[in-house]
Design an enzyme around this catalytic site. Structure first.
Site, PDB file in Angstrom:
ATOM      1  CB  SER A 183      -0.935   0.007   1.208  1.00 57.92           C
ATOM      2  OG  SER A 183      -0.183   0.057   2.399  1.00 57.92           O
ATOM      3  CG  HIS A 211      -4.320  -1.712  -0.777  1.00 54.72           C
ATOM      4  ND1 HIS A 211      -5.004  -0.514  -0.839  1.00 54.72           N
ATOM      5  CD2 HIS A 211      -3.833  -1.801   0.479  1.00 54.72           C
ATOM      6  CE1 HIS A 211      -4.921   0.094   0.331  1.00 54.72           C
ATOM      7  NE2 HIS A 211      -4.220  -0.669   1.151  1.00 54.72           N
ATOM      8  CE  LYS A 242      -7.581  -1.107   2.358  1.00 52.37           C
ATOM      9  NZ  LYS A 242      -7.050  -2.226   3.139  1.00 52.37           N
TER      10      LYS A 242
HETATM   11  C1  LIG Z   1      -6.882  -2.647   4.559  1.00 52.24           C
HETATM   12  C2  LIG Z   1      -6.114  -3.917   4.654  1.00 52.24           C
HETATM   13  C3  LIG Z   1      -6.451  -4.906   5.577  1.00 52.24           C
HETATM   14  C4  LIG Z   1      -7.555  -4.708   6.586  1.00 52.24           C
HETATM   15  O1  LIG Z   1      -8.797  -4.694   5.988  1.00 52.24           O
HETATM   16  P1  LIG Z   1     -10.091  -4.413   6.916  1.00 52.24           P
HETATM   17  O2  LIG Z   1     -11.186  -5.130   6.232  1.00 52.24           O
HETATM   18  O3  LIG Z   1     -10.256  -2.944   6.947  1.00 52.24           O
HETATM   19  O4  LIG Z   1      -9.784  -4.980   8.251  1.00 52.24           O
HETATM   20  C5  LIG Z   1      -5.738  -6.082   5.565  1.00 52.24           C
HETATM   21  N1  LIG Z   1      -4.707  -6.284   4.699  1.00 52.24           N
HETATM   22  C6  LIG Z   1      -4.345  -5.339   3.812  1.00 52.24           C
HETATM   23  C7  LIG Z   1      -3.215  -5.593   2.883  1.00 52.24           C
HETATM   24  C8  LIG Z   1      -5.022  -4.127   3.769  1.00 52.24           C
HETATM   25  O5  LIG Z   1      -4.639  -3.179   2.915  1.00 52.24           O
END
Ligand SMILES: *Cc1c(COP(=O)(O)O)cnc(C)c1O
Length: 396
Positions: A183, A211, A242
């Protein structure tokens, strides 16, 4: 009783502030979308949400959620295996498996829980987890909660991964774990090479597509699609928070027996509430929409390409990226903060990152593109970047 720890916490908090790392929250008073309103009354263009497909505020998701409130109620008041499973939960799990080309799916309250609960049920002290150093915090925590032996390889470094795989031959089972897209840089894990090494050294592969799902690959189905490995990755974890609507919820999808075992033994699944019906219904709507048409993903790819090219033409230094995350490199921590603050004055909302979130001397502004952005939004952002870039001496 509280007095001593209060002093201690105050001192720690001060230290966080002094280091410039105190996280303040900006208050948004509109819904989540490309052009948002904040509590100062200012309208800004949002370039820092994970709203990749622009679905956070989509009328079809809102309608699906409203309908489910009427038909299925508000909450489940139960975990899945007692009395917390509705037809909606099962349908969503099937649709996620269909999307990724996997055998089965298990839902969680968040991807954080999916990653936290994935290792311990299937691996023991006889086994090994080989993890990319830049993996998400939830993977790191999941690994900590499992008794398997921990090995790490330098991010995306295949020589180091091969070395660790050799070391891990002495264990019973091995699993390689990686984020699909990292990210902070937006770079994609070299899953083709990882898969080759996994075959050579008899390891399973797990990819966190948080992501990358909805973003990367010909139709946006993630890094497993990008590298033609659909159905071959043993475990995929992902989020509904996301690209897929942005509310809440996570999942693990992959091999049938693994998912079965998670339903029996995964602690965040067994001991935490079911996701609300409205969230499940809106999730179903997301995967319906993505099956009907690839327009949103196409627009995201087009927007990303357009913005990146304009920024490169303007003279900015952008890290190589195959995702919708673009790291505009400024290298200097103070400059990154000043740049982001000035951009906000111009109505462009982005975040500047610096050490320890990214390596020293690698300060940057992270831009996240969305299918919700229109060309005029992108043009406005490029113009603001260019203006501030000249003002601060980043551009000639
Ligand atoms: C955002 C993210 C998470 C967490 O996701 P949530 O559903 O908000 O708990 C886990 N792993 C990665 C790589 C992320 O970018």
């Amino acid at each position: 009783m509280y007095g001593k720890i209060k002093e201690h916490l105050r001192a720690e908090l001060e230290a966080i502030e002094d280091a410039g790392l105190y996280k303040k929250e900006r208050i948004i008073t509109s819904s989540q979308k490309a052009d948002i309103k904040i509590n100062t009354g200012q309208k800004v263009l949002n370039f820092c949400a994970n709203n990749y497909l622009g679905l956070s505020n989509h009328p079809r998701l809102i309608q699906a959620a409203k309908d489910a409130l009427d038909s299925h109620g508000y909450g489940m008041s139960s975990v899945r295996f007692i009395c917390g499973t509705q037809d909606l939960h099962q349908e969503l799990e099937k649709r996620i498996a269909d999307y990724f080309g996997t055998e089965d799916t298990i839902l969680y309250a968040a991807a954080f829980d999916a990653n936290g609960g994935v290792f311990e049920p299937i691996l023991t002290s006889e086994d090994a987890i080989i993890s990319d150093t830049l993996n998400h915090a939830s993977i790191i925590d999941g690994v900590r909660l499992c008794k398997a032996n921990r090995l790490r390889y330098e991010s995306a470094d295949m020589e180091d991964l091969e070395y660790q795989l050799k070391v891990a031959q002495k264990y019973r089972f091995r699993i390689i774990v990686t984020d699909g897209v990292f990210s902070m840089d937006g770079h994609v894990a070299p899953l083709d090479k990882i898969y080759e090494l996994a075959e050579k050294y008899d390891a399973m592969v797990m990819v966190d597509e948080c992501h990358s799902a909805g973003v990367v690959g010909k139709t946006g189905k993630g890094v497993s699609e990008l590298f033609n490995l659909r159905g071959k990755v043993d475990i995929i974890t992902g989020t509904l928070g996301k690209a897929f609507g942005g509310a809440i919820g996570g999942f693990t999808t992959g091999r049938k027996e693994i998912i079965d075992m998670l339903r029996q033994r995964s602690r965040p699944y067994l001991f935490s509430n079911s996701i609300p019906p409205a969230v499940a219904a809106a999730g179903i709507e997301v995967f319906k929409m993505l099956k009907e048409s690839n327009d949103l993903h196409d627009k995201l790819v087009e927007n990303t390409k357009y913005f990146k090219q304009k920024m490169l033409d303007a003279g900015f230094d952008i890290k190589p990226s195959k995702s919708a995350i673009l790291a505009v490199m400024l290298y200097d921590a103070k400059l990154s903060q000043e740049f982001a603050a000035k951009l906000l004055e111009e109505g462009i909302y982005v975040i500047g990152f610096y050490y320890p979130v990214v390596p020293k001397e690698q300060a940057r502004i992270r831009v996240q593109i969305s299918a919700g952005h229109e060309k005029e939004h992108l043009d406005k952002a490029v113009a603001a970047f260019t203006k501030i870039g000249k003002e601060l001496g980043v551009l000639k």
